[in-house]
Design a protein around this motif. Structure first.
Motif, PDB file in Angstrom:
ATOM      1  N   VAL A 399      41.729  35.946  36.494  1.00 33.47           N
ATOM      2  CA  VAL A 399      41.489  34.576  36.039  1.00 33.47           C
ATOM      3  C   VAL A 399      41.948  33.577  37.093  1.00 33.47           C
ATOM      4  O   VAL A 399      42.995  33.761  37.723  1.00 33.47           O
ATOM      5  N   ALA A 400      41.158  32.508  37.287  1.00 36.35           N
ATOM      6  CA  ALA A 400      41.532  31.482  38.250  1.00 36.35           C
ATOM      7  C   ALA A 400      41.151  30.095  37.746  1.00 36.35           C
ATOM      8  O   ALA A 400      40.220  29.934  36.950  1.00 36.35           O
ATOM      9  N   PHE A 401      41.890  29.108  38.239  1.00 36.14           N
ATOM     10  CA  PHE A 401      41.622  27.694  37.961  1.00 36.14           C
ATOM     11  C   PHE A 401      41.466  26.984  39.295  1.00 36.14           C
ATOM     12  O   PHE A 401      42.321  27.087  40.168  1.00 36.14           O
ATOM     13  N   SER A 402      40.358  26.257  39.464  1.00 37.98           N
ATOM     14  CA  SER A 402      40.079  25.528  40.696  1.00 37.98           C
ATOM     15  C   SER A 402      39.966  24.046  40.383  1.00 37.98           C
ATOM     16  O   SER A 402      39.246  23.646  39.461  1.00 37.98           O
ATOM     17  N   GLU A 415      28.539  25.893  42.041  1.00 39.51           N
ATOM     18  CA  GLU A 415      28.666  26.550  43.334  1.00 39.51           C
ATOM     19  C   GLU A 415      30.039  27.192  43.489  1.00 39.51           C
ATOM     20  O   GLU A 415      30.165  28.309  43.993  1.00 39.51           O
ATOM     21  N   VAL A 416      31.069  26.488  43.023  1.00 38.03           N
ATOM     22  CA  VAL A 416      32.432  27.028  43.114  1.00 38.03           C
ATOM     23  C   VAL A 416      32.565  28.272  42.255  1.00 38.03           C
ATOM     24  O   VAL A 416      33.090  29.305  42.696  1.00 38.03           O
ATOM     25  N   PRO A 421      35.809  34.721  43.661  1.00 38.95           N
ATOM     26  CA  PRO A 421      35.992  36.175  43.602  1.00 38.95           C
ATOM     27  C   PRO A 421      36.636  36.648  42.299  1.00 38.95           C
ATOM     28  O   PRO A 421      36.889  37.840  42.144  1.00 38.95           O
ATOM     29  N   PHE A 422      36.858  35.719  41.352  1.00 38.88           N
ATOM     30  CA  PHE A 422      37.494  36.075  40.089  1.00 38.88           C
ATOM     31  C   PHE A 422      36.460  36.213  38.966  1.00 38.88           C
ATOM     32  O   PHE A 422      35.411  35.567  38.991  1.00 38.88           O
ATOM     33  N   LYS A 423      36.771  37.043  37.985  1.00 38.91           N
ATOM     34  CA  LYS A 423      35.844  37.277  36.876  1.00 38.91           C
ATOM     35  C   LYS A 423      35.667  36.034  36.014  1.00 38.91           C
ATOM     36  O   LYS A 423      34.592  35.784  35.477  1.00 38.91           O
ATOM     37  N   LEU A 471      40.227  28.102  48.893  1.00 42.66           N
ATOM     38  CA  LEU A 471      41.519  28.296  48.229  1.00 42.66           C
ATOM     39  C   LEU A 471      41.463  29.462  47.235  1.00 42.66           C
ATOM     40  O   LEU A 471      42.423  30.231  47.122  1.00 42.66           O
ATOM     41  N   LEU A 472      40.358  29.596  46.530  1.00 44.87           N
ATOM     42  CA  LEU A 472      40.205  30.722  45.623  1.00 44.87           C
ATOM     43  C   LEU A 472      40.241  32.039  46.398  1.00 44.87           C
ATOM     44  O   LEU A 472      40.840  33.029  45.937  1.00 44.87           O
ATOM     45  N   GLY A 473      39.630  32.053  47.556  1.00 47.24           N
ATOM     46  CA  GLY A 473      39.672  33.252  48.390  1.00 47.24           C
ATOM     47  C   GLY A 473      41.080  33.567  48.835  1.00 47.24           C
ATOM     48  O   GLY A 473      41.484  34.758  48.900  1.00 47.24           O
ATOM     49  N   GLU A 474      41.869  32.551  49.151  1.00 47.25           N
ATOM     50  CA  GLU A 474      43.267  32.758  49.527  1.00 47.25           C
ATOM     51  C   GLU A 474      44.064  33.365  48.367  1.00 47.25           C
ATOM     52  O   GLU A 474      44.905  34.244  48.574  1.00 47.25           O
TER      53      GLU A 474
END
Length: 479
Positions: A399-402, A415-416, A421-423, A471-474
């Protein structure tokens, strides 16, 4: 050019509020203003909680906690082009505390129009000093209700907000309980529309009349859900959707707008603790100007459709892995749009004109689309060639928050998410600071309200989305 610097430089920054504008909507009025019922009153906090001790009290396993406080008072307080003197329905600050057993992230949603970076900095400083939670682990997303103040626009209201902020954090930390996470996606084809329209004369208009020919693009109508199933406690349901405020609280009324109705309807129908995170909604509205397309005549009707889509998401949800909390942040040096000196002079003249009739005449004379464009030109001139923007990404497991510190268009939000790379990725506009509209590449070709008021150079929407993706990739590479 961009520069990535250490996140703790945020604590040294104190930038003024970048006011977010929005034109009037054609939405039908909801129910008339009324006194809040008992169910709409502030969720009562327990007796004053003892200070949460991160070393002694933090659970060993992945845990999630919930806190909610009423941030409606004190009144009066300034709202969108007016002043609120009474409360139609309460404004809430909701805090979700997520712990991996060692670190904590605080994911917050505030019923507010915007937030100053200086306010975020103060809140980040408080959680760092009092709990040892790093600044990049704190996200404060605003729902962007135009019947609520911007956080930082009123000193008296801000003092109360800081006190309530502390209470919300304490509640959420004390409520931490072991949890499993389930992610889902629902859809609705009738609750959201791109509010930028092609007109019969070939022009493009925001919130057009009934002669509109076509939408600029199809709206992003995906509803994302993240449900935390907790041992011995009520489930927490986090939702992420994208649309502008529906309007219609009535003059002088403080209101969470339709986002408050989302909460009430969801908690009634689903028996959960609910929180709404505002997505990439800079070009969207709930109602359409195209003849024959859907219009919602009150908030409750729209909220029921939202809950229907949430139920679809819950029916198809699947468990997602949780894991260590990883947070990344950057300071991006954004290039400010440069205006001709003569145009700046005219904009300053318009901004200084108090007589509305004379102001309208000068807007036509000097070729501005609106007073908001003139105001934006003045603001751009005050910023200099560049402005630092702050981007964040927080993840745990799948899980991610952008975040975007402005009103991002839904195209860029998609697009983001597509590149993440997160589900499950929540895209959050207007988070930790507010910087008006940043249009997509498509919208930049059709000069209209949002494009005219954007503070940054052409191509910024794509560039900023790429920064979010980076940043998500990081975050992902840290696992």
């Amino acid at each position: 050019m961009k520069k990535i610097v250490a996140i703790f430089c945020l604590l040294a920054l104190c930038l003024p509020l970048c006011a977010c504008s929005s034109s009037s909507l054609e939405s039908a009025e909801p129910k008339p203003a009324q006194t809040a019922t008992a169910d709409e009153k502030e969720t009562k906090a327990p007796a004053k909680l003892e200070k949460f001790d991160m070393e002694k009290d933090l659970p060993e396993n992945f845990s999630v906690g919930f806190g909610r406080v009423d941030i409606s008072g004190p009144l009066p307080v300034g709202i969108w082009e007016g002043e609120a003197t009474k409360v139609r329905d309460p404004l809430y600050l909701t805090c979700i505390a997520v712990s991996d057993g060692e670190n904590v992230a605080l994911l917050m949603s505030a019923d507010a129009m915007g937030i100053q970076l200086s306010v975020y900095n103060q809140c980040a400083k408080k959680v760092m000093q009092e709990y040892g939670i790093p600044a990049e682990n704190l996200l404060i997303n605003v729902t962007h209700s135009h019947s609520a103040p911007s956080i930082g626009s009123n000193d008296r209201w801000l003092k109360s907000f800081y006190e309530k902020f502390d209470d919300a954090v304490e509640q959420a930390l004390h409520d931490l309980a072991p949890a499993k996470a389930y992610a889902g996606k629902g859809y609705t084809d009738s609750l959201n529309f791109v509010r930028r329209y092609l007109m019969p004369d070939g022009s493009w208009v925001t919130n057009a009349g009934s002669t509109a020919v076509a939408h600029e693009s199809e709206a992003d109508n995906e509803v994302r859900t993240l449900r935390f199933e907790r041992e011995g406690k009520k489930d927490i349901l986090m939702t992420n959707y994208q649309s502008h405020y529906m309007g219609g609280a009535g003059e002088e009324n403080l209101s969470a707008d339709i986002f408050g109705e989302f909460r009430k309807e969801s908690e009634k129908e689903l028996d959960v603790l609910f929180v709404y995170f505002s997505g990439s909604s800079g070009n969207l509205n709930f109602n359409s100007a195209i003849p024959g397309e859907r219009k919602y005549f009150n908030w409750n009707e729209g909220a029921k459709e939202f809950v229907r889509a949430v139920k679809v998401a819950l029916e198809g949800e699947a468990e997602v892995a949780t894991g260590k909390i990883v947070a990344k942040a950057s300071v991006y040096q954004a290039k400010v749009k440069q205006d001709d000196p003569e145009r700046i002079k005219h904009a300053e003249e318009i901004a200084a004109t108090t007589d509305e009739k004379l102001k309208a005449e000068k807007i036509r004379l000097y070729g501005f689309l609106s007073k908001y464009e003139a105001s934006a030109v003045v603001t751009r001139a005050s910023l200099g060639p560049t402005k630092d923007l702050h981007f964040f990404a927080v993840s745990f497991g799948d899980v991610a928050f952008s975040t975007a510190p402005f009103e991002q268009f839904d195209t860029n939000g998609q697009e983001v998410r597509a590149a993440s790379p997160f589900k499950m990725t929540f895209t959050l506009s207007m988070t930790n600071e507010s910087n008006n509209y940043v249009p997509s590449a498509l919208a930049e070709e059709h000069y209209s309200y949002e494009v005219s008021t954007c503070r940054f150079e052409k191509g910024s929407g794509t560039a900023f989305a790429n920064e979010q993706i980076r940043l998500l990739g990081e975050c992902k590479s840290a696992y």
